[in-house]
Design a protein around this motif. Structure first.
Motif, PDB file in Angstrom:
ATOM      1  N   LEU A 151     -10.850  40.789 -27.011  1.00 34.09           N
ATOM      2  CA  LEU A 151     -11.041  39.872 -26.429  1.00 34.09           C
ATOM      3  C   LEU A 151     -12.400  38.881 -26.707  1.00 34.09           C
ATOM      4  O   LEU A 151     -12.426  37.594 -26.572  1.00 34.09           O
ATOM      5  CB  LEU A 151     -11.253  40.212 -24.772  1.00 34.09           C
ATOM      6  CG  LEU A 151      -9.750  40.561 -24.153  1.00 34.09           C
ATOM      7  CD1 LEU A 151      -9.854  41.277 -22.896  1.00 34.09           C
ATOM      8  CD2 LEU A 151      -8.641  39.423 -24.010  1.00 34.09           C
ATOM      9  N   LEU A 152     -13.349  39.700 -26.924  1.00 35.71           N
ATOM     10  CA  LEU A 152     -14.660  38.893 -27.326  1.00 35.71           C
ATOM     11  C   LEU A 152     -14.447  38.001 -28.608  1.00 35.71           C
ATOM     12  O   LEU A 152     -14.887  36.894 -28.651  1.00 35.71           O
ATOM     13  CB  LEU A 152     -15.667  39.950 -27.543  1.00 35.71           C
ATOM     14  CG  LEU A 152     -17.216  39.548 -27.616  1.00 35.71           C
ATOM     15  CD1 LEU A 152     -17.468  38.837 -26.102  1.00 35.71           C
ATOM     16  CD2 LEU A 152     -17.996  41.068 -27.841  1.00 35.71           C
ATOM     17  N   LEU A 154     -11.842  31.252 -30.157  1.00 39.06           N
ATOM     18  CA  LEU A 154     -11.140  29.583 -29.571  1.00 39.06           C
ATOM     19  C   LEU A 154     -12.385  28.702 -29.660  1.00 39.06           C
ATOM     20  O   LEU A 154     -12.106  27.726 -29.799  1.00 39.06           O
ATOM     21  CB  LEU A 154     -11.106  30.191 -28.088  1.00 39.06           C
ATOM     22  CG  LEU A 154      -9.586  30.940 -27.886  1.00 39.06           C
ATOM     23  CD1 LEU A 154      -9.506  31.278 -26.572  1.00 39.06           C
ATOM     24  CD2 LEU A 154      -8.613  29.892 -28.266  1.00 39.06           C
ATOM     25  N   ARG A 155     -13.710  29.309 -29.277  1.00 36.94           N
ATOM     26  CA  ARG A 155     -14.637  28.151 -29.186  1.00 36.94           C
ATOM     27  C   ARG A 155     -15.096  27.496 -30.502  1.00 36.94           C
ATOM     28  O   ARG A 155     -15.231  26.446 -30.619  1.00 36.94           O
ATOM     29  CB  ARG A 155     -15.764  28.933 -28.403  1.00 36.94           C
ATOM     30  CG  ARG A 155     -17.113  28.038 -28.434  1.00 36.94           C
ATOM     31  CD  ARG A 155     -18.136  28.381 -27.546  1.00 36.94           C
ATOM     32  NE  ARG A 155     -17.683  28.135 -26.103  1.00 36.94           N
ATOM     33  CZ  ARG A 155     -18.371  28.112 -24.994  1.00 36.94           C
ATOM     34  NH1 ARG A 155     -19.627  27.723 -24.937  1.00 36.94           N
ATOM     35  NH2 ARG A 155     -17.982  27.927 -23.885  1.00 36.94           N
ATOM     36  N   VAL A 156     -15.249  28.365 -31.342  1.00 33.44           N
ATOM     37  CA  VAL A 156     -15.448  27.945 -32.776  1.00 33.44           C
ATOM     38  C   VAL A 156     -14.224  27.025 -33.191  1.00 33.44           C
ATOM     39  O   VAL A 156     -14.321  25.842 -33.774  1.00 33.44           O
ATOM     40  CB  VAL A 156     -15.680  29.055 -33.781  1.00 33.44           C
ATOM     41  CG1 VAL A 156     -15.698  28.639 -35.055  1.00 33.44           C
ATOM     42  CG2 VAL A 156     -16.716  29.901 -33.401  1.00 33.44           C
ATOM     43  N   VAL A 176     -11.534  36.831 -29.542  1.00 34.04           N
ATOM     44  CA  VAL A 176     -10.810  35.818 -29.281  1.00 34.04           C
ATOM     45  C   VAL A 176     -11.433  34.722 -28.610  1.00 34.04           C
ATOM     46  O   VAL A 176     -11.314  33.515 -29.039  1.00 34.04           O
ATOM     47  CB  VAL A 176      -9.602  35.890 -28.235  1.00 34.04           C
ATOM     48  CG1 VAL A 176      -8.615  35.014 -27.881  1.00 34.04           C
ATOM     49  CG2 VAL A 176      -8.704  37.114 -29.118  1.00 34.04           C
ATOM     50  N   LEU A 177     -12.535  35.179 -27.795  1.00 30.96           N
ATOM     51  CA  LEU A 177     -13.298  34.222 -26.877  1.00 30.96           C
ATOM     52  C   LEU A 177     -14.224  33.292 -27.986  1.00 30.96           C
ATOM     53  O   LEU A 177     -14.166  32.173 -27.920  1.00 30.96           O
ATOM     54  CB  LEU A 177     -14.096  34.920 -25.855  1.00 30.96           C
ATOM     55  CG  LEU A 177     -14.981  34.088 -25.053  1.00 30.96           C
ATOM     56  CD1 LEU A 177     -14.330  33.333 -24.200  1.00 30.96           C
ATOM     57  CD2 LEU A 177     -16.269  35.241 -24.038  1.00 30.96           C
ATOM     58  N   VAL A 178     -14.891  33.848 -28.904  1.00 30.22           N
ATOM     59  CA  VAL A 178     -15.585  33.449 -29.849  1.00 30.22           C
ATOM     60  C   VAL A 178     -14.813  32.358 -30.807  1.00 30.22           C
ATOM     61  O   VAL A 178     -15.112  31.273 -31.140  1.00 30.22           O
ATOM     62  CB  VAL A 178     -16.820  34.490 -30.696  1.00 30.22           C
ATOM     63  CG1 VAL A 178     -17.339  33.588 -31.675  1.00 30.22           C
ATOM     64  CG2 VAL A 178     -17.692  34.892 -29.653  1.00 30.22           C
TER      65      VAL A 178
END
Lengths: 489, 368
Positions: free
Chosen positions: B21-22, B28-30, B24-26
């Motif tokens: 999840l971490l 998505l933002r990048v 994916v989170l990073v």
């Protein structure tokens, strides 16, 4: 088994009880987090659908159409002299074709009315209150702006509480849709358009819509609008930001999809006036008057065999300041849980009752099991696990794994919520905000959960023993106001 | 497996889930930030040219249009979303220039092709684009979408048909009001009001429809577009239509049209045996007609037991000019009782503070 530190009579039986209870508590933690994870996943699916359809949502048409249903925005205010003028100014600038703003001054002892009078050139007028919904507090005066150019009405009444003030606002409202907004809420300019969209898309069925409430702490406010979204500086507010995302944005979106939305925050909700009038308006005797209204709407619609929908809209947002001290937070959570307990007691007939469909069979049992009882179970765990340790029923190897799994799962759910927010809305643009959110998600499990559990249990106890209702004052730090100076940002 | 073993497995699963999840989170933002920067870089050199096109005089317009129409695909992909935002916001020459630009870039052609392809999102986007471009050739392809199973697609198709201004779409739009896959009335009304005067006879055919909703929408549209020729027919609907919703919309439409034939049916609609909502709307419409001769009848309503009817009648009297104000003063004197006197006092006071100024938000005739 290890030796007990304090051997007691019936030791073996006690140990067995503790074993079983520990297993039950662990099972409960897994169940509650799994339930939240399911809601988060349902909500994520809804966001994906929403995002793909956003390019043809037609907000410009709704904004320009003379056929868009007009809205009465109702703002209950009690001692809001500091921010009421900017709040009303911002509301009057909302993007929507036709609406009026009704401020109900609920017996303020400060200069709320005077500030409004100065700012909007109000004058007292004789007014006939329709009386379709009864407000207990006597109406003392009604004021309109001179010139009639500003669609604003201010009514002053004797203090009777927020629900009573809302009832007067409902009674005075002239339009078919009612938007209930807190005086300290900051609405996004598009908020009214977006929350009214379900009523335009499905006018025969939608009776109420809830909007997202975000944490405004740390954000920059310009001309009554959120200009820059930021993660709060203080840890307590950061934790609540993550909590709001998980429970309010994603949890309620999930419930809306399932057809079991029970809570529309008093800070921002839109209702069909005829539906609210039909059930007599708000219940002034319930501390959780916003959620109680929604449960009563469900109940009324079901009992009258209506085909209806109560929905949650993830797109618009209302921003509110979250408590930044344990004292204020404690009061708020105690009040919220007391409200929940009162609602569930008042409408206990609906719980598990097939007549009320998903609300009775799914949503309300969930609220009893995973909202009402959660703090009791959590506090039980906090007592029983150390007790088991003392009695030798639990060893440390088990304990740290137990805590890791229970709180680790909660963190995974929060992370999933952050991923969904980043995918759909990405409202927090800076990497620093993302880091702050992750810290909040971690810190929520260390102290915050345990203290809120205690406050919530006290709220439940207040409701059960019928303690006098106290709202308590919310001391606010205010927002960062953009003065146009880059350094100030 | 022992309980400790189970906990170990659970902790391992959670650790992996958390790490994923971490990531994916990073990720998505990048991805979002990289795309944003690239799109901005690609669009930046041409943004000024696009703005110039919107403000261009006739002699410069062709040159700018040629340049933008011949942009490489990469630059156009970045510029297209910016241009589409403008398309929904500009009118006149600027709008025509943008439409021509999109036509030359093949957007309409692409959208026409997408209308026939699989995928509701794709088709809805295509319908939206064609509506924005007012691409008349798409009318035939859009009509079947009014009956699509997807509610958003139906709404987009109805909106697009309204923008195109082709009166031949009227029967299909009215037909889309009922059935399993219906379009919300507010969307149909907006589309029909955008179609222009040629559509009025076709809309009026809806007055004879068997479905009350179709009749109600037809009445509302004719009132909104100022179709005074149909006022007698709408007055007949107010008097004879069996459905209250049709009567209410007819009363509102007659107020908008301001036709003299409206007076008698509206006065009849005030009767105590008529539905409350109809009485309130009729009282509001009488105020909009502006005939001071109705002040006496409205004055009688100020003591009505239904507060909405009484309040609307009072406000309507205040709109009737001196005749209305004179009658309000008489009622204030107590000729119809205390309750009526209070309504009259309130209406006079409100009229006094807003004298000479129009209400900017909302119309009192659209009250609940």
């Amino acid at each position: 088994m290890r030796g007990a530190l304090f051997p007691v009579p019936g030791h073996e039986v006690l140990i067995q009880v503790i074993h079983v209870t520990d297993a039950a508590i662990l099972g409960y933690f897994l169940a509650i987090n799994t339930a939240y994870l399911v809601l988060v996943l349902i909500a994520a699916g809804d966001f994906a659908r929403h995002l793909r359809r956003a390019p043809f949502a037609g907000y410009d048409d709704i904004a320009a159409s003379p056929f868009t249903l007009p809205v009465s925005v109702i703002v209950p205010a009690h001692n809001e002299e500091a921010g009421i003028v900017s709040a009303v100014e911002a509301m009057l600038l909302l993007r929507y074709p036709s609406f009026e703003v009704i401020v109900v001054d609920d017996g303020s002892t400060d200069a709320t009315l005077e500030r409004l009078t100065e700012a909007f050139d109000l004058t007292e007028v004789p007014y006939v209150v329709p009386g379709e919904v009864t407000a207990r507090g006597e109406v003392e005066s009604v004021h309109l702006p001179r010139g009639g150019a500003v669609p604003l009405l201010v009514a002053r009444k004797r203090n009777g509480g927020k629900a009573d003030a809302l009832n007067l606002g409902i009674d005075l409202a002239r339009y078919p849709l009612l938007c209930m907004v807190d005086a300290d809420s900051i609405l996004d300019p598009q908020a009214l358009l977006a929350i009214a969209k379900p009523f335009a898309d499905d006018p025969l069925h939608v009776v109420a819509a809830g909007g997202v409430v975000g944490v405004a702490n740390g954000c920059t406010v310009l001309a009554g609008r959120i200009a820059q979204v930021r993660m709060p500086q203080r840890l307590l507010a950061r934790i609540q930001t993550v909590e709001y995302l998980r429970a309010f944005l994603l949890g309620r979106t999930g419930w809306s999809r399932v057809g079991g939305l029970l809570v529309i925050a008093g800070a921002f909700g839109l209702f069909r006036r005829d539906a609210v009038v039909a059930i007599g308006g708000m219940d002034p005797d319930c501390l959780g008057e916003d959620a109680e209204l929604v449960v009563r709407l469900h109940r009324h619609q079901r009992e009258h065999h209506r085909d209806y929908r109560i929905v949650f809209v993830g797109e618009p947002i209302s921003w509110s300041e979250a408590p930044e001290t344990p004292l204020i937070l404690g009061r708020q959570r105690r009040r919220w849980h007391r409200g929940l307990t009162e609602i569930l007691l008042k409408h206990r007939r609906l719980i598990g009752n097939r007549r009320y469909g998903r609300v009775g069979m799914l949503a309300l049992p969930f609220y009893v099991l995973f909202e009402l009882l959660a703090p009791v179970v959590e506090l039980s765990g906090l007592v029983l696990v150390p007790l088991g340790l003392l009695l030798g029923a639990v060893d440390l190897t088990f304990l740290w794994r137990f805590l890791l799994v229970a709180y680790g799962y909660a963190m995974v759910v929060s992370l999933a919520a952050l991923v969904a927010e980043e995918y759909a809305f990405h409202r927090y643009p800076r990497w620093r905000d993302l880091g702050g959110a992750l810290v909040g998600a971690l810190a929520e499990n260390i102290g915050y959960r345990q203290f809120t559990a205690w406050w919530r249990v006290r709220g439940m106890w207040d409701a059960l023993r019928g303690a006098p209702q106290v709202w308590g004052a919310m001391s606010r730090r205010g927002f960062t106001v953009d003065t146009g100076d880059e350094d100030a940002r | 497996m022992s309980s400790l073993g189970l906990l170990d497995v659970a902790a391992g699963v959670l650790a992996v889930a958390g790490a994923v999840l971490l990531a994916v989170l990073v990720g998505l933002r990048v991805r979002r930030q990289v795309r944003q920067v690239r799109a901005e870089r690609a669009a930046e050199p041409h943004r000024a040219r696009l703005l110039a096109l919107l403000c261009a005089e006739d002699d410069e317009r062709a040159g700018i249009l040629d340049t933008l129409a011949e942009l490489d695909d990469h630059s156009w992909t970045a510029l297209e979303p910016v241009a589409q935002v403008f398309l929904g916001k500009v009118t006149g020459q600027a709008s025509s220039s943008l439409v021509e630009l999109f036509e030359r870039r093949g957007l309409a052609e692409r959208a026409m092709s997408d209308l026939g392809r699989e995928g509701r999102i794709r088709r809805a986007r295509a319908a939206e684009t064609l509506g924005q471009l007012r691409h008349q050739a798409a009318v035939g392809a859009l009509l079947p979408l009014l009956r699509d199973a997807d509610p958003d697609l139906r709404v987009v198709a109805a909106r697009a048909l309204g923008r195109m201004g082709d009166a031949s779409a009227v029967p299909a739009l009215l037909g889309a009001l009922h059935g399993r896959f219906a379009v919300p009335p507010s969307v149909v009304v907006l589309a029909l009001t955008a179609l222009g005067p040629d559509s009025q006879p076709l809309v009026a055919e809806g007055l004879d429809a068997s479905q009350p909703l179709v009749r109600a929408v037809a009445v509302e549209v004719l009132g909104a577009v100022g179709a005074t020729a149909w006022a007698p027919r709408i007055a007949l609907a107010l008097t004879t239509d069996p459905h209250p919703e049709v009567q209410i919309r007819a009363a509102r439409a007659l107020g908008s049209l301001g036709a003299p034939q409206a007076l008698e049916p509206l006065l009849d609609a005030l009767g105590p045996d008529r539905p409350e909502s109809l009485r309130a709307v009729a009282a509001g419409s009488l105020g909009r007609l502006g005939d001071p001769g109705v002040a006496g009848r409205l004055g009688e309503l100020l003591g009505d037991p239904v507060p909405r009817v009484a309040a609307t009648a009072a406000r309507s009297m205040a709109r009737l000019g001196q005749g209305g104000e004179w009658e309000l003063r008489r009622v204030l004197g107590g000729i119809h009782g205390d309750r009526a006197a209070r309504q009259a006092g309130a209406a006079l006071a409100q009229a006094a503070i807003s004298k000479g100024r129009a209400r900017p938000a909302g119309d009192p005739t659209v009250e609940t």
